[in-house]
Design a protein around this motif. Structure first.
Motif, PDB file in Angstrom:
ATOM      1  N   ASP A   1      39.684   5.112  39.806  1.00 21.93           N
ATOM      2  CA  ASP A   1      38.816   4.710  40.910  1.00 21.93           C
ATOM      3  C   ASP A   1      38.837   3.193  41.158  1.00 21.93           C
ATOM      4  OD1 ASP A   1      37.366   5.882  42.900  1.00 21.93           O
ATOM      5  OD2 ASP A   1      35.436   5.698  41.894  1.00 21.93           O
ATOM      6  N   GLY A   2      39.990   2.563  40.939  1.00 17.89           N
ATOM      7  CA  GLY A   2      40.117   1.126  41.152  1.00 17.89           C
ATOM      8  C   GLY A   2      39.908   0.290  39.898  1.00 17.89           C
ATOM      9  N   TYR A   3      39.303   0.853  38.872  1.00 19.10           N
ATOM     10  CA  TYR A   3      39.115   0.159  37.596  1.00 19.10           C
ATOM     11  C   TYR A   3      40.406   0.217  36.789  1.00 19.10           C
ATOM     12  CZ  TYR A   3      34.032   0.196  38.333  1.00 19.10           C
ATOM     13  OH  TYR A   3      32.769  -0.001  38.830  1.00 19.10           O
TER      14      TYR A   3
ATOM     15  N   LEU B   1      44.706  -1.254  27.526  1.00 19.42           N
ATOM     16  CA  LEU B   1      44.558  -0.915  26.113  1.00 19.42           C
ATOM     17  C   LEU B   1      45.217  -1.941  25.207  1.00 19.42           C
ATOM     18  CD1 LEU B   1      45.304   2.908  26.395  1.00 19.42           C
ATOM     19  CD2 LEU B   1      43.066   1.810  26.263  1.00 19.42           C
ATOM     20  N   GLY B   2      46.339  -2.499  25.632  1.00 18.95           N
ATOM     21  CA  GLY B   2      47.037  -3.470  24.797  1.00 18.95           C
ATOM     22  C   GLY B   2      46.297  -4.788  24.686  1.00 18.95           C
ATOM     23  N   ALA B   3      45.864  -5.315  25.817  1.00 21.93           N
ATOM     24  CA  ALA B   3      45.146  -6.591  25.822  1.00 21.93           C
ATOM     25  C   ALA B   3      43.654  -6.419  25.559  1.00 21.93           C
ATOM     26  CB  ALA B   3      45.336  -7.290  27.162  1.00 21.93           C
ATOM     27  N   ARG B   4      43.196  -5.168  25.552  1.00 22.16           N
ATOM     28  CA  ARG B   4      41.775  -4.854  25.354  1.00 22.16           C
ATOM     29  C   ARG B   4      40.923  -5.591  26.391  1.00 22.16           C
ATOM     30  NH1 ARG B   4      40.589  -1.842  21.006  1.00 22.16           N
ATOM     31  NH2 ARG B   4      38.382  -2.447  21.132  1.00 22.16           N
ATOM     32  N   LEU B   5      41.315  -5.405  27.659  1.00 23.86           N
ATOM     33  CA  LEU B   5      40.587  -5.996  28.765  1.00 23.86           C
ATOM     34  C   LEU B   5      40.243  -4.907  29.772  1.00 23.86           C
ATOM     35  CD1 LEU B   5      42.781  -9.186  29.349  1.00 23.86           C
ATOM     36  CD2 LEU B   5      40.575  -9.071  28.167  1.00 23.86           C
ATOM     37  N   PHE B   6      39.161  -5.135  30.511  1.00 24.72           N
ATOM     38  CA  PHE B   6      38.695  -4.150  31.481  1.00 24.72           C
ATOM     39  C   PHE B   6      38.400  -4.868  32.793  1.00 24.72           C
ATOM     40  CE2 PHE B   6      35.062  -1.309  32.968  1.00 24.72           C
ATOM     41  CZ  PHE B   6      35.919  -0.343  33.479  1.00 24.72           C
ATOM     42  N   PHE B   7      38.942  -4.330  33.889  1.00 28.98           N
ATOM     43  CA  PHE B   7      38.830  -5.000  35.184  1.00 28.98           C
ATOM     44  C   PHE B   7      38.176  -4.090  36.213  1.00 28.98           C
ATOM     45  CE2 PHE B   7      42.463  -6.881  33.003  1.00 28.98           C
ATOM     46  CZ  PHE B   7      42.156  -8.235  33.073  1.00 28.98           C
ATOM     47  N   ALA B   8      37.319  -4.685  37.022  1.00 34.01           N
ATOM     48  CA  ALA B   8      36.675  -3.989  38.132  1.00 34.01           C
ATOM     49  C   ALA B   8      37.657  -3.839  39.283  1.00 34.01           C
ATOM     50  CB  ALA B   8      35.443  -4.769  38.581  1.00 34.01           C
ATOM     51  N   PRO B   9      37.337  -3.001  40.267  1.00 32.63           N
ATOM     52  CA  PRO B   9      38.248  -2.825  41.416  1.00 32.63           C
ATOM     53  C   PRO B   9      38.558  -4.120  42.163  1.00 32.63           C
ATOM     54  CG  PRO B   9      36.663  -1.038  41.351  1.00 32.63           C
ATOM     55  CD  PRO B   9      36.243  -2.017  40.288  1.00 32.63           C
TER      56      PRO B   9
ATOM     57  N   ARG C   1      37.781  -8.521  39.004  1.00 38.40           N
ATOM     58  CA  ARG C   1      36.911  -9.251  38.084  1.00 38.40           C
ATOM     59  C   ARG C   1      36.939  -8.587  36.709  1.00 38.40           C
ATOM     60  NH1 ARG C   1      31.878  -7.637  36.939  1.00 38.40           N
ATOM     61  NH2 ARG C   1      32.008  -6.221  38.741  1.00 38.40           N
ATOM     62  N   GLU C   2      37.022  -9.420  35.649  1.00 39.07           N
ATOM     63  CA  GLU C   2      36.982  -8.869  34.295  1.00 39.07           C
ATOM     64  C   GLU C   2      35.558  -8.485  33.932  1.00 39.07           C
ATOM     65  OE1 GLU C   2      37.839  -9.990  29.613  1.00 39.07           O
ATOM     66  OE2 GLU C   2      38.529 -11.355  31.193  1.00 39.07           O
ATOM     67  N   ILE C   3      35.394  -7.304  33.386  1.00 38.45           N
ATOM     68  CA  ILE C   3      34.101  -6.832  32.896  1.00 38.45           C
ATOM     69  C   ILE C   3      34.122  -6.949  31.376  1.00 38.45           C
ATOM     70  CG2 ILE C   3      32.537  -4.869  32.720  1.00 38.45           C
ATOM     71  CD1 ILE C   3      33.733  -3.807  35.328  1.00 38.45           C
ATOM     72  N   THR C   4      33.204  -7.727  30.828  1.00 42.60           N
ATOM     73  CA  THR C   4      33.173  -7.950  29.388  1.00 42.60           C
ATOM     74  C   THR C   4      32.576  -6.742  28.676  1.00 42.60           C
ATOM     75  OG1 THR C   4      32.917 -10.330  29.692  1.00 42.60           O
ATOM     76  CG2 THR C   4      32.327  -9.434  27.540  1.00 42.60           C
ATOM     77  N   LEU C   5      33.337  -6.191  27.740  1.00 42.38           N
ATOM     78  CA  LEU C   5      32.867  -5.073  26.927  1.00 42.38           C
ATOM     79  C   LEU C   5      32.875  -5.486  25.459  1.00 42.38           C
ATOM     80  CD1 LEU C   5      34.851  -2.035  28.449  1.00 42.38           C
ATOM     81  CD2 LEU C   5      32.558  -2.834  29.073  1.00 42.38           C
TER      82      LEU C   5
ATOM     83  N   VAL D   1      29.588  -0.239  34.492  1.00 36.62           N
ATOM     84  CA  VAL D   1      30.622   0.400  35.314  1.00 36.62           C
ATOM     85  C   VAL D   1      29.948   1.200  36.420  1.00 36.62           C
ATOM     86  CG1 VAL D   1      32.710   1.825  35.273  1.00 36.62           C
ATOM     87  CG2 VAL D   1      31.998   0.605  33.207  1.00 36.62           C
ATOM     88  N   PRO D   2      29.503   0.516  37.466  1.00 40.90           N
ATOM     89  CA  PRO D   2      28.802   1.233  38.539  1.00 40.90           C
ATOM     90  C   PRO D   2      29.748   2.100  39.360  1.00 40.90           C
ATOM     91  CG  PRO D   2      29.146  -1.046  39.156  1.00 40.90           C
ATOM     92  CD  PRO D   2      29.596  -0.929  37.718  1.00 40.90           C
TER      93      PRO D   2
END
Length: 246
Positions: free
Chosen positions: A146-148, A152-160, A163-167, A218-219
């Motif tokens: 859904d755009g997110y 897994l390799g860099a352990r980063l999470f991005f919004a659509p 923008r990086e979302i800190t987890l 994660v809205p």
């Protein structure tokens, strides 16, 4: 490889000496602090790979520090506490600690936990943007929904919107487990094993708290149900939301 830096915050002199000696012999640079004020001073002067923090301190509670440190996935946080109650362990996990060790403890166990965290933090820091997210996605290193994007390799999470979302570590591992088993119902025991491994006991409240935090971070578009679905009496499942019908 340079020696990892460990900051130990504990006002128990005997335990501090024991861990200082063990970690130093194991190849770490160890800095000791007996108060939050001293911890802040050391933190401002040097970067640390691992933080080992007692909860009961002469000038405050270590939980506030842990909440701050959990925002940086490149460092590891271990709670070292005489509090063995389930509620304390749950709170520690919920606010983002990577591990929780109760006193008295085995030195070999502490060293093993530190090494496990160092493997994770070293991998995170060493990741370089040698490939585009699209290339990593094609190789299976990035999970899109859904755009997110969950890298897994860099352990980063991005919004659509990019923008990086800190987890925290626990939040990242929980989301990765749900995405790897998209459409399947995972029990709380299965999710806890994915988050912390078999050394952690399963606490329903801890998993429920992490799911609640993930849902807030994660809205979903207005009018849709959330990606993380509660399956009452069992656990949780991840699925793409369906449009609500009036």
């Amino acid at each position: 490889m340079s020696r990892p830096n460990v900051l130990l915050l504990d006002d128990d002199a005997q335990i501090s000496r024991l861990l200082d000696e063990a970690l130093s012999e194991d190849g770490c640079n160890v800095v000791l602090a007996t108060s939050i004020a001293r911890f802040r001073q050391m933190q401002a002067e040097q970067r640390f790979d691992i933080y080992i923090i007692d909860l009961g301190l002469p000038d405050g509670n270590g939980l506030s520090l842990i909440q701050e440190l959990a925002q940086d996935p490149s460092c590891g946080v271990i709670i070292l506490s005489g509090r063995a109650a389930e509620t304390d362990r749950v709170v520690g996990l919920e606010i983002g600690a990577d591990d929780y060790i109760t006193k008295p403890f085995r030195v070999r166990e502490m060293l093993a936990r530190v090494h496990a965290l160092l493997r994770r933090t070293t991998k995170h820091r060493s990741m370089q943007p040698v490939a585009s997210p699209e290339a990593r996605s094609a190789s299976g290193d990035v999970i899109d929904f859904d755009g997110y994007k969950l890298d897994l390799g860099a352990r980063l999470f991005f919004a659509p919107d990019g923008r990086e979302i800190t987890l925290t570590t626990a939040e990242f591992n929980l989301l990765a487990a749900l995405l790897r088993h998209r459409g399947q119902v995972l029990s709380r025991d299965q999710l806890m094993n994915a988050i912390k491994g078999r050394d952690w006991e399963s606490y329903d409240r801890a998993v429920d708290g992490l799911v609640s935090r993930l849902r807030n971070k994660v809205p979903v578009p207005e009018g849709r149900s959330h990606y993380i679905r509660t399956v009452h009496g069992i656990g949780y499942a991840f699925s793409l939301p369906s449009e609500s019908r009036s």
